[in-house]
Structures are given as structure tokens and as C-alpha cells.
Design a protein around this motif. Structure first.
Motif, PDB file in Angstrom:
ATOM      1  N   ASP A   7       0.833  -1.204   0.000  1.00 41.17           N
ATOM      2  CA  ASP A   7       0.000   0.000   0.000  1.00 41.17           C
ATOM      3  C   ASP A   7       0.870   1.257   0.000  1.00 41.17           C
ATOM      4  N   ALA A   8       0.328   2.278  -0.626  1.00 40.35           N
ATOM      5  CA  ALA A   8       1.042   3.568  -0.663  1.00 40.35           C
ATOM      6  C   ALA A   8       1.154   4.132   0.745  1.00 40.35           C
ATOM      7  N   PRO A   9       2.209   4.805   1.024  1.00 41.08           N
ATOM      8  CA  PRO A   9       2.360   5.412   2.358  1.00 41.08           C
ATOM      9  C   PRO A   9       1.270   6.468   2.589  1.00 41.08           C
ATOM     10  N   GLU A  10       0.723   6.462   3.793  1.00 40.45           N
ATOM     11  CA  GLU A  10      -0.376   7.390   4.093  1.00 40.45           C
ATOM     12  C   GLU A  10       0.163   8.690   4.688  1.00 40.45           C
ATOM     13  N   PHE A  11       0.704   9.491   3.869  1.00 39.70           N
ATOM     14  CA  PHE A  11       1.140  10.804   4.333  1.00 39.70           C
ATOM     15  C   PHE A  11       1.135  11.780   3.163  1.00 39.70           C
ATOM     16  N   ALA A  36      12.164  13.116   1.702  1.00 38.57           N
ATOM     17  CA  ALA A  36      11.293  11.943   1.797  1.00 38.57           C
ATOM     18  C   ALA A  36      11.401  11.312   3.178  1.00 38.57           C
ATOM     19  N   PRO A  37      10.314  10.679   3.679  1.00 34.03           N
ATOM     20  CA  PRO A  37      10.368  10.053   5.006  1.00 34.03           C
ATOM     21  C   PRO A  37      11.325   8.857   5.012  1.00 34.03           C
ATOM     22  N   ASP A  38      11.676   8.461   6.207  1.00 31.93           N
ATOM     23  CA  ASP A  38      12.586   7.315   6.352  1.00 31.93           C
ATOM     24  C   ASP A  38      12.079   6.110   5.571  1.00 31.93           C
ATOM     25  N   GLY A  39      12.997   5.435   4.900  1.00 30.07           N
ATOM     26  CA  GLY A  39      12.663   4.246   4.132  1.00 30.07           C
ATOM     27  C   GLY A  39      12.314   4.532   2.686  1.00 30.07           C
ATOM     28  N   TYR A  40      12.313   5.828   2.312  1.00 33.95           N
ATOM     29  CA  TYR A  40      11.960   6.198   0.938  1.00 33.95           C
ATOM     30  C   TYR A  40      13.014   7.168   0.392  1.00 33.95           C
ATOM     31  N   THR A  41      13.114   7.180  -0.908  1.00 32.45           N
ATOM     32  CA  THR A  41      13.986   8.141  -1.584  1.00 32.45           C
ATOM     33  C   THR A  41      13.204   8.810  -2.702  1.00 32.45           C
ATOM     34  N   VAL A  42      13.581  10.039  -3.009  1.00 30.48           N
ATOM     35  CA  VAL A  42      12.940  10.786  -4.100  1.00 30.48           C
ATOM     36  C   VAL A  42      13.561  10.346  -5.422  1.00 30.48           C
ATOM     37  N   VAL A  43      12.687   9.997  -6.367  1.00 33.00           N
ATOM     38  CA  VAL A  43      13.205   9.561  -7.678  1.00 33.00           C
ATOM     39  C   VAL A  43      12.686  10.412  -8.826  1.00 33.00           C
ATOM     40  N   THR A  87       3.876  17.513  -6.823  1.00 32.26           N
ATOM     41  CA  THR A  87       3.812  16.063  -6.622  1.00 32.26           C
ATOM     42  C   THR A  87       5.158  15.437  -6.969  1.00 32.26           C
ATOM     43  N   VAL A  88       5.667  14.608  -6.067  1.00 31.83           N
ATOM     44  CA  VAL A  88       6.944  13.931  -6.280  1.00 31.83           C
ATOM     45  C   VAL A  88       6.715  12.417  -6.300  1.00 31.83           C
ATOM     46  N   THR A  89       7.670  11.743  -6.885  1.00 31.14           N
ATOM     47  CA  THR A  89       7.651  10.281  -6.871  1.00 31.14           C
ATOM     48  C   THR A  89       8.715   9.791  -5.912  1.00 31.14           C
ATOM     49  N   ILE A  90       8.287   8.931  -4.979  1.00 36.31           N
ATOM     50  CA  ILE A  90       9.241   8.361  -4.026  1.00 36.31           C
ATOM     51  C   ILE A  90       9.311   6.838  -4.226  1.00 36.31           C
ATOM     52  N   LYS A  91      10.399   6.251  -3.760  1.00 38.33           N
ATOM     53  CA  LYS A  91      10.632   4.817  -3.940  1.00 38.33           C
ATOM     54  C   LYS A  91      11.010   4.207  -2.605  1.00 38.33           C
ATOM     55  N   ASP A  92      10.422   3.011  -2.335  1.00 35.90           N
ATOM     56  CA  ASP A  92      10.790   2.338  -1.089  1.00 35.90           C
ATOM     57  C   ASP A  92      12.035   1.474  -1.314  1.00 35.90           C
ATOM     58  N   ALA A  93      12.446   0.768  -0.267  1.00 39.26           N
ATOM     59  CA  ALA A  93      13.687  -0.011  -0.331  1.00 39.26           C
ATOM     60  C   ALA A  93      13.598  -1.165  -1.318  1.00 39.26           C
TER      61      ALA A  93
END
Length: 339
Positions: A7-11, A36-43, A87-93
Motif C-alpha cells: 500500500d502507498a504510504p499514508e502521508f 522523503a520520510p525514512d525508508g523512501y527516496t525521491v526519484v 507532486t513527487v515520486t518516491i521509492k521504497d527499499a
């Protein structure tokens, strides 16, 4: 096997920038960084805001406000929530990507004005005193366009709107405020001169200056000045006429001319004498005796001091007016007989 995307992060992201940084290279408050919040990076960046620009710098999103906001009139510094967004795109680990909306709150700046001197001291009526205002309309700037009557709305003095100054002696761009007590000239660089009207005595006269930026925020300052009328000239006029000119067209000794002293001009006659008439001729007062004097019995030719008088109004070079009494001495003539 069922492959499911987490699921997408709820923030929702949120940042705040300040309008006051616009146009000021020393102030960077119009720029903010979102991480980006912990565990994510901006892509990537999906969409820019309408009021600013975004870019990725060292893995963070840098938002820079480039336009002032327009909002309802709210006096003073205030914050417009969600005035912009991107709007940004973030990526998880694991490599999953998600779009995240980042709201931008914008602090609305306000104009500022200050005077180099709050108390200008004394100015003689009809004279000029000067000072300087430091004016900054901020990021919102101001509406510099005149209305249909040629008046400007972005600045007032004692509630009076200015017009653009005209003439070779007025600096280009100077605003002119015509007040009941005088005229204020405000140059584009903030320097001003106040020319007090003649014939005034006002203690603690206040010049209340109010500026308004393009979205309705206001700021003001007050300058105080004492307007004093110069002391009246310490002199009384005196002229002499001779009764013997009465009824003798060849003898004009019953008429005399009074001239104002240096630095003054005659502008009116307040009161005529009881024994003669007065009129202004070529800037001078001409008095003509029309009636013989009545006096105690004094044998022989004599002069009746202050037998008549008249009052004239004179004006100095600054336009201040004063009433001056001119006394009239009358030479009493005597009868003659010859055989």
C-alpha cells in the motif's frame, strides 16, 4: 503466486515558504527543501506548483516560490495554507514507487515604511522642510496605476491621495499631496519636502503616511512638524499731507504715497482713514486727504500728528500677510491776507 504492491504510504508532505524572500538575494526564505520520510527516496517530480519551481538536489526536493500570492485582504503577516502544491515520486527499499503530494504554505509578507526623523522640528509658514521615508512594498509590490482622476491609491498622506507632479522643477516620478496645511512632494527615492502654507501656526502637525500593497496589506508612519508664522514686522508706517492742497487742483500736497518696506508687497487695504481715501496704485498705497482737520487753536502753520490713519495688508516673500497701521500727519494751513 500472487504478487501485490505494498500500500502507498499514508502521508502528505507539507512545507512553508515566505514571500519576503522574493526579489531579495540576501533572503532565501522563498526556498525550502522537502525530504522523503525514512525508508523512501525521491526519484522524480510528477508536477510542479503554479507559484514556484521544483528540482531534485542531493536526493531532496527543493521548492522555490517565484510569484507572490493573491489572497483576500487580511491585515498583517499571515500564512496562506496550501497556497501551492507539487507532486513527487518516491521509492521504497524494494523499488516500489508512489506519488506523494506536497502542500506549500506561503507566508504573506507586508509592506514597511519608516521615516528618518519622526519629529522634523519647526518650519516657518510658507517655507520648506525635508526628510526621507524608507518604503518597501515587499513581494506583493503595489498598484502604481492612477485612477480615472489621476490619483494614486498605493499611498496617502492624511487620507489624501497624490497626483503625479508636473513641470520642469519637479523630479520625474514625484508624487504631490495637496493638503489643507501645505504640499508634500515625495520623490521616487523616498526623499520628501513639505512646503507649509503661509499664515499658519500649528503645533505638532502630523503627516500620517499610509502605504498599501497590491493585495491590500497596509503599513504606516507618522512625522510631526511645528508650523509657525514668522513674527510680524516691527514698524508702523507714517506719511504727511498738507491741508493747503485741498481745493487747489494745482497743488497736490494733500496726496501722498506709502511704499511697503523691502521684502514686502502691498496686497490690500484693511481700513481707510476718516479724513481721506486710500487706493493701491502700482503696488503702493496712495492716500488723499479730503477733509480739513479740526484741532485746538494753535496760531500759525503747525502739524497735527496722527490726525488720521489707515491699515494696509502686506505680504512677505513666503506669502505670510500682516496688517500695518500707517499714521497720517496733517499740516494745518493758515489763512493769508494781503493789501
Amino acid at each position: 503466486v500472487d504478487i501485490t504492491k505494498p500500500d502507498a504510504p499514508e502521508f502528505t508532505g507539507e512545507v512553508t515558504v515566505d514571500e519576503k524572500g522574493l526579489g531579495d538575494t540576501a533572503d532565501t526564505s522563498e526556498t525550502v527543501t522537502w525530504t522523503a520520510p525514512d525508508g523512501y527516496t525521491v526519484v522524480g517530480i510528477e508536477s510542479n506548483g503554479k507559484l514556484g519551481t521544483t528540482e531534485i538536489v542531493n536526493g531532496e526536493v527543493q521548492y522555490t516560490l517565484t510569484s507572490a500570492i493573491t489572497h483576500e485582504t487580511v491585515q498583517g503577516t499571515n500564512t496562506a495554507d496550501n497556497a501551492d502544491s507539487f507532486t513527487v515520486t518516491i521509492k521504497d527499499a524494494k523499488g516500489n514507487t508512489y506519488p506523494v503530494k506536497v502542500n506549500v504554505d506561503v507566508v504573506d509578507d507586508v509592506p514597511t515604511i519608516s521615516a528618518d526623523k519622526a519629529d522634523l522640528g519647526e518650519v516657518k509658514s510658507g517655507n520648506i522642510i525635508s526628510g526621507k521615508f524608507d518604503v518597501d512594498f515587499g513581494a506583493d509590490s503595489a498598484n502604481y496605476q492612477p485612477d480615472g482622476n489621476g490619483n494614486f491609491d498605493h499611498i496617502t498622506v492624511n487620507g489624501v491621495k497624490p497626483v503625479l507632479g508636473q513641470g520642469e522643477s519637479v523630479e520625474v516620478g514625484t508624487l504631490v499631496f495637496t493638503l489643507e496645511q501645505g504640499t508634500l512632494y515625495l520623490a521616487p527615492n523616498g526623499s520628501y519636502s513639505f512646503e507649509a502654507k503661509p499664515d499658519q501656526n500649528i503645533t505638532d502637525f502630523k503627516l500620517n503616511v499610509l502605504i498599501t500593497d497590491a493585495d491590500g496589506d497596509t503599513a504606516g508612519t507618522t512625522v510631526t512638524v511645528d508650523i509657525t508664522k514668522p513674527d510680524a514686522p516691527e514698524f508702523t508706517g507714517e506719511v504727511t499731507v498738507d491741508e493747503k492742497g485741498l481745493g487747489d487742483t494745482a497743488d497736490t500736497s494733500e496726496t501722498v504715497t506709502w511704499t511697503a518696506p523691502d521684502g514686502y508687497t502691498v496686497v490690500g487695504i484693511e481700513s481707510n482713514g476718516k479724513l481721506g481715501t486710500t487706493e493701491i496704485v502700482n503696488g503702493e498705497v496712495q492716500y488723499t486727504l479730503t477733509s480739513a482737520i479740526t484741532h485746538e487753536t494753535v496760531q500759525g502753520a503747525n502739524t497735527a500728528d496722527n490726525a488720521d490713519s489707515f491699515t494696509v495688508t502686506i505680504k512677505d516673500a513666503q506669502g505670510n500677510t500682516y496688517d500695518v497701521t500707517v499714521n497720517v500727519d496733517v499740516v494745518d494751513d493758515v489763512p493769508t491776507i494781503s493789501a
